[in-house]
Every structure is written in C-alpha cells, then in structure tokens.
Design a protein around this motif. Structure first.
Motif, PDB file in Angstrom:
ATOM      1  N   UNK A   1       0.846  -1.200   0.000  1.00 28.65           N
ATOM      2  CA  UNK A   1       0.000   0.000   0.000  1.00 28.65           C
ATOM      3  C   UNK A   1       0.881   1.249   0.000  1.00 28.65           C
ATOM      4  N   UNK A   2       0.543   2.168  -0.883  1.00 30.52           N
ATOM      5  CA  UNK A   2       1.324   3.409  -0.992  1.00 30.52           C
ATOM      6  C   UNK A   2       0.450   4.603  -0.580  1.00 30.52           C
ATOM      7  N   UNK A   3       1.109   5.554   0.058  1.00 32.24           N
ATOM      8  CA  UNK A   3       0.410   6.771   0.494  1.00 32.24           C
ATOM      9  C   UNK A   3       1.158   7.995  -0.039  1.00 32.24           C
ATOM     10  N   UNK A   4       0.421   8.858  -0.685  1.00 34.08           N
ATOM     11  CA  UNK A   4       0.942  10.173  -1.091  1.00 34.08           C
ATOM     12  C   UNK A   4       0.126  11.219  -0.350  1.00 34.08           C
ATOM     13  N   UNK A   5       0.749  11.919   0.527  1.00 36.16           N
ATOM     14  CA  UNK A   5       0.011  12.905   1.334  1.00 36.16           C
ATOM     15  C   UNK A   5       0.791  14.212   1.382  1.00 36.16           C
ATOM     16  N   UNK A   6       0.064  15.248   1.726  1.00 33.95           N
ATOM     17  CA  UNK A   6       0.726  16.556   1.786  1.00 33.95           C
ATOM     18  C   UNK A   6      -0.199  17.643   2.263  1.00 33.95           C
ATOM     19  N   UNK A   7       0.345  18.829   2.303  1.00 30.36           N
ATOM     20  CA  UNK A   7      -0.423  20.006   2.732  1.00 30.36           C
ATOM     21  C   UNK A   7       0.100  21.217   1.979  1.00 30.36           C
ATOM     22  N   UNK A   8      -0.764  22.152   1.695  1.00 29.00           N
ATOM     23  CA  UNK A   8      -0.297  23.391   1.073  1.00 29.00           C
ATOM     24  C   UNK A   8      -1.086  24.575   1.621  1.00 29.00           C
ATOM     25  N   UNK A   9      -0.444  25.721   1.523  1.00 29.97           N
ATOM     26  CA  UNK A   9      -0.989  26.940   2.103  1.00 29.97           C
ATOM     27  C   UNK A   9      -0.695  28.118   1.174  1.00 29.97           C
TER      28      UNK A   9
END
Length: 614
Positions: free
Chosen positions: A245-253
């Motif tokens: 299982x692969x996860x691509x996560x992030x946040x931007x502002x």
C-alpha cells in the motif's frame, strides 16, 4: 466535444451570448443553444428544454445568480452548472462552488470553455476507479477530522492499493483555491494543469524524486478561478508499506501575501542599498562593542582602504593617534547616552595622508531603547579645511596690517592736534579760532575711528584670557571716563548688582561692552530733561549673567533697530559717533559666546540686554 448537447445560457447580453455560441461552434458544437435572462424563462427552460449543460453570467439584472443556483438545486438538475463571467474573486467563487457550481470560465478567456464543459460532464457522468475518503488514513476520530477541516491549510491523502486509489482532500481547499474538493478528486490532472507554466517543470521534477527522498517541499504559482495566479507552499510526502500500500500525502498553504511582502522587501533593500552605495558621503555602522559591521564604498574611498580590511575590525584601529582614540571613546559614551552630534576630526589615511572628515553620528537603539551601535555619515572636508586655514591666515595678515596702519596713522593725527592747540594760542583772530576748532573736531573724530578700529582688531584677534570680573569697579571706571561728556552730570546713575557669584572672563571685552553701551545712553539723553537716568542691572539667569543697560533717553526708531549693530551705521545725521560702538559690542559679545538683544520705544526708552555664559 460532443456536438449534440443542449446548452442553456443565462445572460442578458446578446453580444456576450454570441461570443459564447461562436466559441462553441468553433470547437465543433452543432447542438441546441438557448439563452434566457428572466426567472420565468429559466424555470421553463429547465422543465421543457432539459439542458445538458447550464452556463450563467454572474451579473443578471432580472435574475439573481444566487436565486438561479437555488432553483437549480431545488429541482435537482443533473446538468453541470458553469459560471461564465468577468473576474471572479476566490472568496466569491468558493461560495458558488459550495452551492453547487461545478466550474468557472472567465469571459476574457472563452477558449477554455469547450474543455471545461467536457470535464464537467465527465465529473457528472463518468464512473471512476477513484473514491473519496471521508477521513484521511491518519485521522481516526471526528475530533481530529474537525481539527483538520478548520486549519487554514489544505491537506490531502491518496491511498493506492494496486490499481485502485482512494482520495481525501480537506474541505478547506475551497477557501484556498476557490474550487471544491471534488474538482481535485474527480480530475487527477486538475491540480497539475493549473500550475503556472514556468513553475510546472520544476514541480514535476521534484515529484519524480519522491520515491528516493520521501519528502519534498516547493513553492509555485497556481491559477485561481478568475485566471489570476497565487503563490502556494506545498510539502509532499510518499510512504510505501510492506503490504504494498502506498500513500501520497501533503499540505499546502497560500503564501501570496508573504511572497509579495518578501519581494517588496527585496526591492526596498536593493533600492536602499543602491542609494547607500551611491551616496556622496561615507556611511559606517559600528556596533555597541565598537566593531565595524558595515561601510559603503564612499567610506572606503575616503580612508583609502578596501571593505574587507575594515569590516569586523574595531573602530579604534582606524585611529592612529592616542588622542583621537580618546576623543572617539568620549564620543561613543555620548552616543550611549542617546546624544547625536556632528564634529570635525583630522585622521590619517592608510597611505599616511592627513585628511579632515566631518562626522555626523547618531545612536541606534532597539525596541526597548537599549543602545545597539552608532550610524555615522562621513564627509571628506579636507579642501574646505584647507580653504578655511588659508582664509584665517589672510585675515590675520589683514588685521595685522590694519592694526599697524591705524596705529601709525594716529601719530600724525596726535601731532596735528598739538599743532592746532599751538596755533590757537598764537593766532587770536576769532575767525581763525573757529576754523581751528572745526579742524580739531574732524581730527578728533578721525582719531576716534582709528581707536575703535584698533579695538575691533584686538577683540577679533586676541584670545579671550579669563580674569575675575568685578562689574561695579568697571562701571565706576567708565563713569569717571565720561564725567566730562556734555550732559553727563544731568543724568542719574543706578547700579543694581543682583549677581553675587564669581565670574571669570576677558576684562577688556567686558569693559568694551559696558563702555559703549553706557556711552550711547549718555549721548542720546533727552535734551532739557530734568529726570534723565541710566540703570545698569546685573542678575544671574539660566547659566548666564544678564547685563541690562537701560536709559529713558530719545529711543531708537523701530525702522532701524535691526541695523544698529552694523559696522559704520549711524542712526541719524546729527550723530557725532563713529558708527562702530555697537558693532564693537556685538563683536565682543559673540567672542564671549553670548548674545545681545535690543528693545526700544522712540522718544521714551532703550534697553540693551547682554547674556554672558557662566
């Protein structure tokens, strides 16, 4: 683009509607096109026309856009609703997207409309292999979910298991981008397509390195609904678990305001640095410990040193003379006390050349008022100082010549006065006696002028040697010198000595000041007055001795009061003086570092007030 679509267009402008139709025809559309601009026609079109796509202007005079969207939602219309309008602010577009609008196309860029319609239909009709995650994998409870949704940061998480993927995008993304989360979930390329063309290659390169480094950070410009671009900062992470299982996560502002402020600051810094480097004066900043933190190019030119030879060094290393170092140390202490100052200072350049500089120094403090250092401008005033020294030398030469000339000229005048007295005794003729008196008066006047000139030169040249001053004694001496002056015996003299301290000054200067002021008061008494008086008052006042010479004589007309201290000025044709008395007074007062004031009323009184520093 599918050519058999039924498109309902809400717009009151036939011209704008025609442009939209033309753009669609150019893209291969040949279906039905219906334009309405009232509520009634709109409701009828939804029922009878059964549109596949709804386009709407933002400004409808006879149909409010919010009402049109409400009707659209109430009737559960399946057709996508797209706003085609002028510039649409992000905040306003976010509200529209929340209420059911699926996309926005600016009228200034209608070429985007065909593709936007295709994408909108795909969102409505396609069955994707992507499903929306109600909660990101890291969120396990409603409290944390609420916390994420409330952040001013948008977060996302993509879970990939084999060919299937689940996507979570926080609802707050609509406030940041103006687009709802579904736009990003339904169209995998939606985010990428709106990255600024200049930034896109770099971003894609960074993303390709995710498998290697796991975490990437980047800044880029992203296109808003109205076509404008705003700056975003994004942090993206990639993780692969043992089960595949692969996860691509992030946040931007949104960092647009920060970027604008940063760019503005950079421009200001560049502009001010340019100004500093192009200044005609040298500029130096010395910290609280005496170390030089900054100098501009002009400072280096003045001292003949490269910047690297002085930056970081102690300011005292530039001083080659012990007395200069002590002087600078005293000045630094004055800066610590908050005092700004300007002064001249001789220094040696690196090559040994002596120069004069003018220093304008100001203390720099922090928000709490604590001394941080000194900022100074430096000017090379060597040429000015050289010119001043040459001028002073010429003035001394001229004064020496005048002193000798006047001294030498007095000798024949005194001889002439002696001859006149002999002639008066030997020639008794009344007419001749009258001529002799006229010659004597002119000769005495010339002698008085020469005597006053000698006094002026003495006052201008001599150093003010200090002696203990006894004012009452000096006043008595002057009264004795004047006792044979016409009208002197008709004047009442008052001396009010309220100064009881000790005073040291140049006695010659003090006597000259009092002599000329009292002599003027006697000469300009009122004729035939039975109550003429002269009053001299001495009193201490704010670190000064205030000397007042008052008389109730003829007074001075207001029209000439600003001229009485000029050289050779005589108030009227009847005046028998040289016109130098008050000029001598002003010169002496200036040499002592004092000041003099005049108040007078013509025909009533005159008062001269002299302030002498203690």
């Amino acid at each position: 683009m599918e050519s058999k679509l039924r498109i309902l267009h809400l717009d009151h402008s036939r011209q704008d509607s025609g442009k939209v139709r033309k753009e669609l025809l150019n893209a291969g559309y040949s279906g039905k096109f219906n334009t309405v601009d009232t509520k009634t026609k709109y409701i009828q079109a939804l029922k009878n026309f059964r549109p596949d796509v709804i386009l709407s202007d933002k400004s409808l005079p006879r149909l409010d856009l919010k009402e049109a969207i409400k009707i659209y939602n109430d009737q559960t219309v399946k057709a996508p609703f797209i706003v085609v309008s002028d510039r649409l602010p992000a905040r306003e577009s976010a509200t529209l997207f929340r209420n059911g609008v699926i996309d926005y196309v600016p009228k200034s860029n209608l070429s985007l409309l065909p593709e936007t319609i295709v994408t909108a239909l795909r969102r409505k009709q396609s069955v994707h292999n992507t499903k929306k995650l109600n909660t990101p994998p890291c969120a396990k409870n409603l409290g944390f979910q609420s916390f994420l949704d409330a952040l001013p940061v948008s977060i996302y998480c993509i879970q990939m298991i084999g060919d299937k993927k689940s996507v979570y995008v926080s609802p707050g993304i609509i406030d940041l981008t103006g687009f709802p989360a579904n736009n990003f979930i339904d169209d995998p390329m939606f985010w990428t397509k709106r990255i600024h063309p200049d930034d896109s290659p770099g971003i894609l390169k960074e993303m390709n390195q995710l498998n290697e480094k796991g975490i990437r950070e980047f800044e880029y410009r992203w296109q808003m609904p109205d076509g404008s671009y705003r700056w975003f900062f994004e942090r993206m992470t990639f993780k692969k678990e043992k089960n595949g299982t692969r996860y691509l996560s992030g946040a931007f502002i949104d960092i647009t305001d920060k970027k604008i402020a940063s760019e503005s600051l950079k421009k200001s810094e560049t502009r001010y640095r340019h100004l500093v480097e192009k200044m005609r004066e040298g500029l130096v900043y010395v910290d609280a410990n005496g170390h030089i933190e900054f100098v501009n190019d002009r400072f280096c030119d003045i001292f003949g040193v490269p910047r690297e030879d002085v930056t970081g060094k102690n300011i005292f290393e530039l001083m080659t003379d012990r007395r200069q170092s002590e002087f600078i140390e005293r000045k630094t202490e004055e800066r610590r006390s908050g005092k700004s100052e300007q002064y001249d200072l001789p220094v040696l350049k690196k090559d040994g050349e002596k120069i004069w500089i003018n220093v304008n120094a100001s203390p720099i403090t922090d928000d709490q008022g604590k001394y941080c250092g000194t900022l100074s401008t430096i000017s090379n005033i060597t040429d000015r100082k050289t010119a001043e020294e040459q001028l002073e030398f010429k003035i001394r030469e001229l004064n020496t010549f005048l002193y000798r000339a006047t001294h030498d000229m007095r000798s024949p005048l005194l001889s002439l006065l002696g001859l006149i007295n002999i002639a008066k005794m030997e020639v008794p003729d009344p007419k001749s006696q009258n001529y002799f008196d006229l010659v004597r008066q002119s000769t005495e006047r010339m002698d008085n002028i020469l005597t006053d000139l000698v006094d002026i030169i003495k006052i201008s040249q001599s150093a003010p040697v200090k002696q203990k001053i006894n004012f009452p004694d000096i006043i008595e001496e002057i009264k004795k010198d004047l006792e044979f002056t016409p009208g002197f015996k008709e004047i009442r003299f008052d001396v009010e000595n309220k100064f009881l301290g000790k005073y040291y000054s140049n006695r010659t200067f003090i006597r000259s000041i009092l002599q000329n002021l009292i002599d003027n008061a006697v000469k300009f008494k009122k004729e035939k007055s039975a109550d003429s008086m002269v009053r001299v008052t001495l009193i201490e006042s704010n670190n000064f001795i205030r000397v007042e010479v008052y008389d109730n004589g003829s007074g001075i007309p207001s029209a000439i009061q600003d001229k009485v201290f000029d050289m050779f000025f005589r108030g009227n044709e009847k005046s028998t003086g040289t016109g130098l008395g008050l000029y001598i007074v002003k010169t002496a007062v200036d040499r002592l570092g004092g000041k003099i004031e005049l108040t007078s009323r013509e025909g009533l009184e005159t008062k001269f007030t002299v302030y002498l520093p203690l």
